[in-house]
Write a protein that holds these residues in place. Structure first.
Motif, short mmCIF file in Angstrom:
data_model
loop_
_atom_site.label_atom_id
_atom_site.label_comp_id
_atom_site.label_asym_id
_atom_site.label_seq_id
_atom_site.Cartn_x
_atom_site.Cartn_y
_atom_site.Cartn_z
N ARG A 51 0.82 -1.22 0.00
CA ARG A 51 0.00 0.00 0.00
C ARG A 51 0.85 1.27 0.00
N PHE A 52 1.95 1.27 0.78
CA PHE A 52 2.69 2.51 0.98
C PHE A 52 4.15 2.45 0.50
N GLY A 53 4.55 1.33 -0.09
CA GLY A 53 5.91 1.22 -0.58
C GLY A 53 6.83 0.61 0.47
N PRO A 54 8.14 0.50 0.17
CA PRO A 54 9.10 -0.12 1.10
C PRO A 54 9.06 0.55 2.48
N LEU A 55 9.08 -0.27 3.52
CA LEU A 55 9.01 0.24 4.89
C LEU A 55 10.40 0.60 5.40
N ASP A 56 10.49 1.71 6.13
CA ASP A 56 11.78 2.10 6.69
C ASP A 56 12.09 1.26 7.92
N ALA A 57 13.33 1.34 8.38
CA ALA A 57 13.79 0.49 9.48
C ALA A 57 13.00 0.75 10.76
N ARG A 58 12.61 2.01 11.00
CA ARG A 58 11.86 2.34 12.21
C ARG A 58 10.49 1.67 12.21
N THR A 59 9.82 1.68 11.05
CA THR A 59 8.50 1.05 10.96
C THR A 59 8.60 -0.45 11.14
N VAL A 60 9.61 -1.07 10.51
CA VAL A 60 9.81 -2.51 10.63
C VAL A 60 10.04 -2.89 12.10
N GLU A 61 10.86 -2.10 12.79
CA GLU A 61 11.13 -2.38 14.20
C GLU A 61 9.86 -2.24 15.04
N ARG A 62 9.05 -1.24 14.71
CA ARG A 62 7.79 -1.03 15.43
C ARG A 62 6.85 -2.21 15.26
N LEU A 63 6.78 -2.74 14.05
CA LEU A 63 5.94 -3.90 13.78
C LEU A 63 6.43 -5.12 14.55
N GLN A 64 7.74 -5.33 14.53
CA GLN A 64 8.30 -6.52 15.17
C GLN A 64 8.14 -6.50 16.68
N ASN A 65 8.07 -5.31 17.27
CA ASN A 65 7.95 -5.20 18.73
C ASN A 65 6.51 -5.03 19.19
N ALA A 66 5.56 -5.06 18.25
CA ALA A 66 4.16 -4.80 18.59
C ALA A 66 3.52 -6.02 19.26
N SER A 67 2.50 -5.73 20.03
CA SER A 67 1.70 -6.79 20.64
C SER A 67 0.69 -7.30 19.63
N SER A 68 0.07 -8.43 19.94
CA SER A 68 -0.94 -8.99 19.04
C SER A 68 -2.12 -8.04 18.89
N ALA A 69 -2.49 -7.36 19.99
CA ALA A 69 -3.62 -6.42 19.94
C ALA A 69 -3.29 -5.24 19.03
N GLU A 70 -2.05 -4.76 19.10
CA GLU A 70 -1.65 -3.64 18.23
C GLU A 70 -1.65 -4.06 16.78
N LEU A 71 -1.15 -5.23 16.48
CA LEU A 71 -1.14 -5.71 15.10
C LEU A 71 -2.55 -5.82 14.55
N GLU A 72 -3.46 -6.32 15.39
CA GLU A 72 -4.85 -6.48 14.95
C GLU A 72 -5.48 -5.11 14.68
N ARG A 73 -5.21 -4.14 15.56
CA ARG A 73 -5.78 -2.81 15.37
C ARG A 73 -5.24 -2.14 14.11
N TRP A 74 -3.95 -2.27 13.89
CA TRP A 74 -3.34 -1.67 12.70
C TRP A 74 -3.85 -2.34 11.43
N ALA A 75 -4.06 -3.67 11.51
CA ALA A 75 -4.60 -4.39 10.34
C ALA A 75 -5.99 -3.88 9.98
#
Length: 306
Positions: free
Chosen positions: A266-290
């Motif tokens: 949707r938004f193109g290649p993700l920067d390192a900060r965004t990737v790190e944020r995703l990897q450290n997210a909780s299941s609830a955060e991932l579901e909300r962002w999805a």
């Protein structure tokens, strides 16, 4: 995107749709290739489920056989070149000769797919001395950037429709070209899984910005709703895959993989900060962002609290 991934994207496309690929990239030689013809990838490599998954080889040899014997078998060699300056006609000639010897046939059709045009693309090779030519070699050159998109907007050939963004079109027709590529995918491909897979292909080569995506949603609401439905299905599949593993960690990995893929598409290649944020997210955060990604217009809106 690294140059090699273009080769892999096109290899996926050719192996998924070999008959339509030959009809589009090599129309003169593909005449008479109907549903009775058997097309076999020489290397018999397993198809990749996602674009970008690596292949060991970047060329695609396809053996075309007529079971009724009305024509002798043909060996098509398809190669993709994203940068014309990297192309070597000598290397292609050597490879085709070697493959012909290995397969014990002289019926070889070399095809080169150029993403971009180039004034110095060499189309012919002739080896010889002052008096005699001892070797003449040429190939079918399909230069996508020089192919008029208007000629293929309503084509029933799915490979052509998916490549509309790579063709030649006026700048003010970008949204229409994207829409016709997506419409072709939704109309011509019945498989939900392949629709999801080749939405990525169209997005990669269209590279719409946020404003262009808003214009597309306004001008083509039905297709946009269909795409949103496919995205929601992909999210559901990711969650089900995780749940099937029976542990929370497995479910979170499934959601993370799906969300990362959707954000990149949707938004193109993700920067390192965004990737790190995703990897450290909780299941609830991932579901909300999805859930947010279905309506978000920017990456910041995906991560918004509300």
């Amino acid at each position: 995107m690294p140059p090699s991934s273009h080769d892999q994207n096109f290899k996926n496309l050719i192996l998924d749709y070999p008959r339509q690929a030959l009809e589009f990239f090599a129309p003169a030689e593909a005449q008479g290739i109907d549903d009775s013809v058997r097309i076999t990838p020489i290397r018999q490599e397993q198809l990749k489920e996602r674009l970008g998954d690596r292949f060991h080889e970047l060329d695609v040899p396809l053996l075309v056989e007529w079971p009724d014997g009305r024509r002798e078998a043909l060996l098509f060699v398809l190669e993709e070149e994203s940068d014309p300056a990297r192309f070597s006609i000598h290397r292609l000639a050597i490879y085709c000769a070697s493959l012909a010897e290995t397969c014990k046939t002289d019926r070889v059709v070399p095809v080169v797919i150029f993403l971009r045009s180039g004034t110095r693309i060499r189309k012919r090779l002739e080896l010889g001395g002052e008096h005699t030519s001892y070797l003449r070699f040429h190939y079918i050159a399909c230069v996508l950037a020089d192919t008029p998109a208007d000629d293929w907007l309503d084509s029933p050939n799915l490979v052509a429709r998916l490549n509309l963004p790579n063709m030649n079109w006026p700048r003010d027709k970008k949204i229409e070209v994207y829409a016709q590529a997506i419409r072709g995918l939704l109309t011509l491909e019945p498989s939900i899984e392949k629709r999801l897979k080749y939405m990525d292909f169209v997005d990669i080569y269209s590279a719409l910005d946020d404003n262009e995506r808003r214009l597309y949603a306004e001008c083509y609401p039905q297709e946009n709703r269909n795409m949103a439905g496919l995205t929601e299905r992909l999210l559901t599949q990711g969650r089900q895959q995780g749940m099937a593993q029976g542990i929370q960690q497995g479910m979170q990995r499934g959601e993370l993989a799906v969300l990362t893929r959707l954000l990149s598409r949707r938004f193109g290649p993700l920067d390192a900060r965004t990737v790190e944020r995703l990897q450290n997210a909780s299941s609830a955060e991932l579901e909300r962002w999805a859930d947010n990604i279905l309506d978000a217009r920017t990456l910041d809106e995906v991560f918004a609290a509300h």
